[in-house]
Design a protein around this motif. Structure first.
Motif, PDB file in Angstrom:
ATOM      1  N   HIS A 138       0.808  -1.214   0.000  1.00  0.00           N
ATOM      2  CA  HIS A 138       0.000   0.000   0.000  1.00  0.00           C
ATOM      3  C   HIS A 138       0.846   1.272   0.000  1.00  0.00           C
ATOM      4  CE1 HIS A 138      -3.117  -2.903   1.110  1.00  0.00           C
ATOM      5  NE2 HIS A 138      -3.975  -2.021   0.655  1.00  0.00           N
ATOM      6  N   GLY A 139       2.139   1.122  -0.261  1.00  0.00           N
ATOM      7  CA  GLY A 139       2.983   2.283  -0.505  1.00  0.00           C
ATOM      8  C   GLY A 139       3.795   2.798   0.664  1.00  0.00           C
ATOM      9  N   ILE A 140       3.736   2.133   1.813  1.00  0.00           N
ATOM     10  CA  ILE A 140       4.510   2.592   2.971  1.00  0.00           C
ATOM     11  C   ILE A 140       5.937   2.049   2.860  1.00  0.00           C
ATOM     12  CG2 ILE A 140       4.731   2.512   5.480  1.00  0.00           C
ATOM     13  CD1 ILE A 140       1.685   2.321   5.617  1.00  0.00           C
ATOM     14  N   ARG A 141       6.903   2.940   2.866  1.00  0.00           N
ATOM     15  CA  ARG A 141       8.305   2.530   2.707  1.00  0.00           C
ATOM     16  C   ARG A 141       9.181   3.009   3.868  1.00  0.00           C
ATOM     17  NH1 ARG A 141       6.370  -0.400  -0.303  1.00  0.00           N
ATOM     18  NH2 ARG A 141       6.777  -0.804  -2.521  1.00  0.00           N
ATOM     19  N   ASN A 142       8.679   3.956   4.645  1.00  0.00           N
ATOM     20  CA  ASN A 142       9.465   4.509   5.738  1.00  0.00           C
ATOM     21  C   ASN A 142       9.719   3.440   6.800  1.00  0.00           C
ATOM     22  OD1 ASN A 142       9.363   5.883   8.627  1.00  0.00           O
ATOM     23  ND2 ASN A 142      10.242   7.369   7.189  1.00  0.00           N
ATOM     24  N   LYS A 143      11.009   3.195   7.104  1.00  0.00           N
ATOM     25  CA  LYS A 143      11.375   2.107   8.009  1.00  0.00           C
ATOM     26  C   LYS A 143      10.800   2.308   9.409  1.00  0.00           C
ATOM     27  CE  LYS A 143      13.917  -1.559   9.178  1.00  0.00           C
ATOM     28  NZ  LYS A 143      13.816  -1.586  10.636  1.00  0.00           N
ATOM     29  N   ALA A 144      10.863   3.517   9.933  1.00  0.00           N
ATOM     30  CA  ALA A 144      10.334   3.768  11.270  1.00  0.00           C
ATOM     31  C   ALA A 144       8.829   3.528  11.314  1.00  0.00           C
ATOM     32  CB  ALA A 144      10.654   5.201  11.699  1.00  0.00           C
ATOM     33  N   GLN A 145       8.139   3.912  10.257  1.00  0.00           N
ATOM     34  CA  GLN A 145       6.695   3.703  10.198  1.00  0.00           C
ATOM     35  C   GLN A 145       6.369   2.214  10.109  1.00  0.00           C
ATOM     36  OE1 GLN A 145       4.806   5.936   7.070  1.00  0.00           O
ATOM     37  NE2 GLN A 145       2.728   5.438   7.756  1.00  0.00           N
ATOM     38  N   LEU A 146       7.143   1.491   9.296  1.00  0.00           N
ATOM     39  CA  LEU A 146       6.932   0.046   9.187  1.00  0.00           C
ATOM     40  C   LEU A 146       7.221  -0.653  10.517  1.00  0.00           C
ATOM     41  CD1 LEU A 146       8.488  -0.644   5.662  1.00  0.00           C
ATOM     42  CD2 LEU A 146       6.075  -0.875   6.293  1.00  0.00           C
ATOM     43  N   ASP A 147       8.282  -0.214  11.189  1.00  0.00           N
ATOM     44  CA  ASP A 147       8.607  -0.792  12.501  1.00  0.00           C
ATOM     45  C   ASP A 147       7.446  -0.634  13.473  1.00  0.00           C
ATOM     46  OD1 ASP A 147      11.101  -1.449  11.551  1.00  0.00           O
ATOM     47  OD2 ASP A 147      12.174   0.138  12.634  1.00  0.00           O
ATOM     48  N   GLU A 148       6.831   0.540  13.453  1.00  0.00           N
ATOM     49  CA  GLU A 148       5.708   0.810  14.349  1.00  0.00           C
ATOM     50  C   GLU A 148       4.504  -0.058  13.997  1.00  0.00           C
ATOM     51  OE1 GLU A 148       3.433   2.695  17.385  1.00  0.00           O
ATOM     52  OE2 GLU A 148       5.593   2.497  17.011  1.00  0.00           O
ATOM     53  N   ILE A 149       4.231  -0.189  12.709  1.00  0.00           N
ATOM     54  CA  ILE A 149       3.097  -1.020  12.272  1.00  0.00           C
ATOM     55  C   ILE A 149       3.319  -2.471  12.681  1.00  0.00           C
ATOM     56  CG2 ILE A 149       1.931  -1.978  10.237  1.00  0.00           C
ATOM     57  CD1 ILE A 149       2.389   0.756   8.881  1.00  0.00           C
ATOM     58  N   VAL A 150       4.526  -2.965  12.472  1.00  0.00           N
ATOM     59  CA  VAL A 150       4.838  -4.351  12.820  1.00  0.00           C
ATOM     60  C   VAL A 150       4.647  -4.572  14.322  1.00  0.00           C
ATOM     61  CG1 VAL A 150       6.698  -6.055  12.996  1.00  0.00           C
ATOM     62  CG2 VAL A 150       6.364  -4.774  10.872  1.00  0.00           C
ATOM     63  N   GLU A 151       5.196  -3.690  15.125  1.00  0.00           N
ATOM     64  CA  GLU A 151       5.094  -3.852  16.574  1.00  0.00           C
ATOM     65  C   GLU A 151       3.642  -3.776  17.042  1.00  0.00           C
ATOM     66  OE1 GLU A 151       6.576  -1.719  20.752  1.00  0.00           O
ATOM     67  OE2 GLU A 151       7.642  -1.316  18.876  1.00  0.00           O
ATOM     68  N   GLN A 152       2.917  -2.781  16.580  1.00  0.00           N
ATOM     69  CA  GLN A 152       1.537  -2.613  17.036  1.00  0.00           C
ATOM     70  C   GLN A 152       0.646  -3.757  16.572  1.00  0.00           C
ATOM     71  OE1 GLN A 152       0.501  -0.436  19.325  1.00  0.00           O
ATOM     72  NE2 GLN A 152       2.671   0.147  19.395  1.00  0.00           N
ATOM     73  N   SER A 153       0.857  -4.236  15.362  1.00  0.00           N
ATOM     74  CA  SER A 153       0.050  -5.344  14.846  1.00  0.00           C
ATOM     75  C   SER A 153       0.306  -6.619  15.633  1.00  0.00           C
ATOM     76  CB  SER A 153       0.348  -5.581  13.361  1.00  0.00           C
ATOM     77  OG  SER A 153       0.043  -4.435  12.592  1.00  0.00           O
ATOM     78  N   LEU A 154       1.560  -6.884  15.941  1.00  0.00           N
ATOM     79  CA  LEU A 154       1.899  -8.074  16.730  1.00  0.00           C
ATOM     80  C   LEU A 154       1.376  -7.951  18.157  1.00  0.00           C
ATOM     81  CD1 LEU A 154       5.526  -8.647  15.403  1.00  0.00           C
ATOM     82  CD2 LEU A 154       3.547 -10.121  14.991  1.00  0.00           C
ATOM     83  N   LYS A 155       1.380  -6.739  18.695  1.00  0.00           N
ATOM     84  CA  LYS A 155       0.826  -6.541  20.037  1.00  0.00           C
ATOM     85  C   LYS A 155      -0.676  -6.773  20.048  1.00  0.00           C
ATOM     86  CE  LYS A 155       4.240  -3.434  22.136  1.00  0.00           C
ATOM     87  NZ  LYS A 155       4.543  -2.048  22.592  1.00  0.00           N
TER      88      LYS A 155
END
Length: 277
Positions: A138-155
């Protein structure tokens, strides 16, 4: 639907009495199915289904094998169209718009309506990349943003503490229950509104099943969840409403407590009490 009076089923099913008793009149309708019919070639698999589904509820769909449960579920995000020779008539609206309208973007629909399958199906990638895959598409490439999405989704999927120190590990190294929670986290990463679950615990052990059920109860505070299950105990434990399907038809749809304690149709009672199915 039949309005036959039925006796209380002679079966021990523990019902959850502290679930919010949502009302058709007070919550917002997210899906509306009207006279839905579906054929696989000459086989009439879904027959005249009328079914409203409301926000922030868990709706369980029960019924014997081959009754149309999974077909109906896959119709809601149009995945059923991936099967050859499918014909659909009737109407399904999502947030008031027909999902079969030519102007409706199917990929947008599937972003809003995520799906979790019977068997865990992680990608042959790392835990991190499994979760980041959808946001990247969906176009998200920013590493910090991806890191946050990964962490929050797993939580949100209650698996972060188990995997946070090995995000680069291949997802195939996780247990079956962990893989299924990973797949739920992967679904959450694209921020859906509805989550479809097709027998998500049938391949899991009792301990993993319990974790998934606890997760479903938490997720319904934010998402609408529609789950197909053969496990009537599970339907009684986790759902607000239950729909009973038989031979492609919707026989009865009501509050779960009503369905299991005092169904209105004798066929519902027969299935719940183990007379067939």
């Amino acid at each position: 639907m039949s309005t036959l009076t039925a006796h209380k089923p002679n079966v021990a099913i523990k019902l959850v009495d502290n679930l919010p008793k949502s009302s058709y009149k007070t919550s917002n309708k997210i899906y509306e199915t009207t006279n839905l019919n579906l054929w696989y070639g000459e086989t009439h698999a879904i027959k005249g289904i009328d079914l409203p589904i409301y926000e922030n509820e868990v709706v369980a769909i029960i019924g014997p094998s081959g009754c149309g449960k999974s077909t109906y579920l896959k119709t809601l995000n149009r995945m059923v169209e991936l099967v050859p020779e499918v014909k659909v008539t009737g109407k399904v609206t999502y947030n008031g718009k027909s999902i079969f309208d030519n102007s409706y973007d199917v990929e947008e629909l599937r972003s809003n309506v995520g799906m979790v399958f019977q068997k865990p199906n992680p990608f042959p990638k790392s835990i991190y990349e499994n979760i980041a895959y959808g946001p990247k598409i969906h176009g998200i490439r920013n590493k910090a943003q991806l890191d946050e999405i990964v962490e929050q989704s797993l939580k949100k999927a209650y698996i972060w503490d188990e995997v946070k120190d090995r995000l680069d590990t291949n997802a195939y190294e996780l247990s079956g229950g962990q893989q299924q929670r990973l797949c739920i986290a992967r679904c959450l990463a694209i921020e859906p509104e509805v989550i479809l679950m097709d027998e998500p615990t049938s391949a899991l052990d009792p301990k993993s099943t319990l974790k998934i059920e606890e997760l479903i109860r938490e997720l319904k505070e934010t998402y609408s969840i529609i789950i197909v299950t053969h496990n009537m105990q599970q339907a009684a434990r986790i759902s607000d409403k239950t729909a009973f399907f038989l031979d492609g038809k919707l026989i009865e749809y009501n509050q779960t407590n009503q369905i299991f304690k005092n169904p209105l149709d004798a066929r519902t009672e027969g299935y719940i009490s183990g007379q067939f199915g």
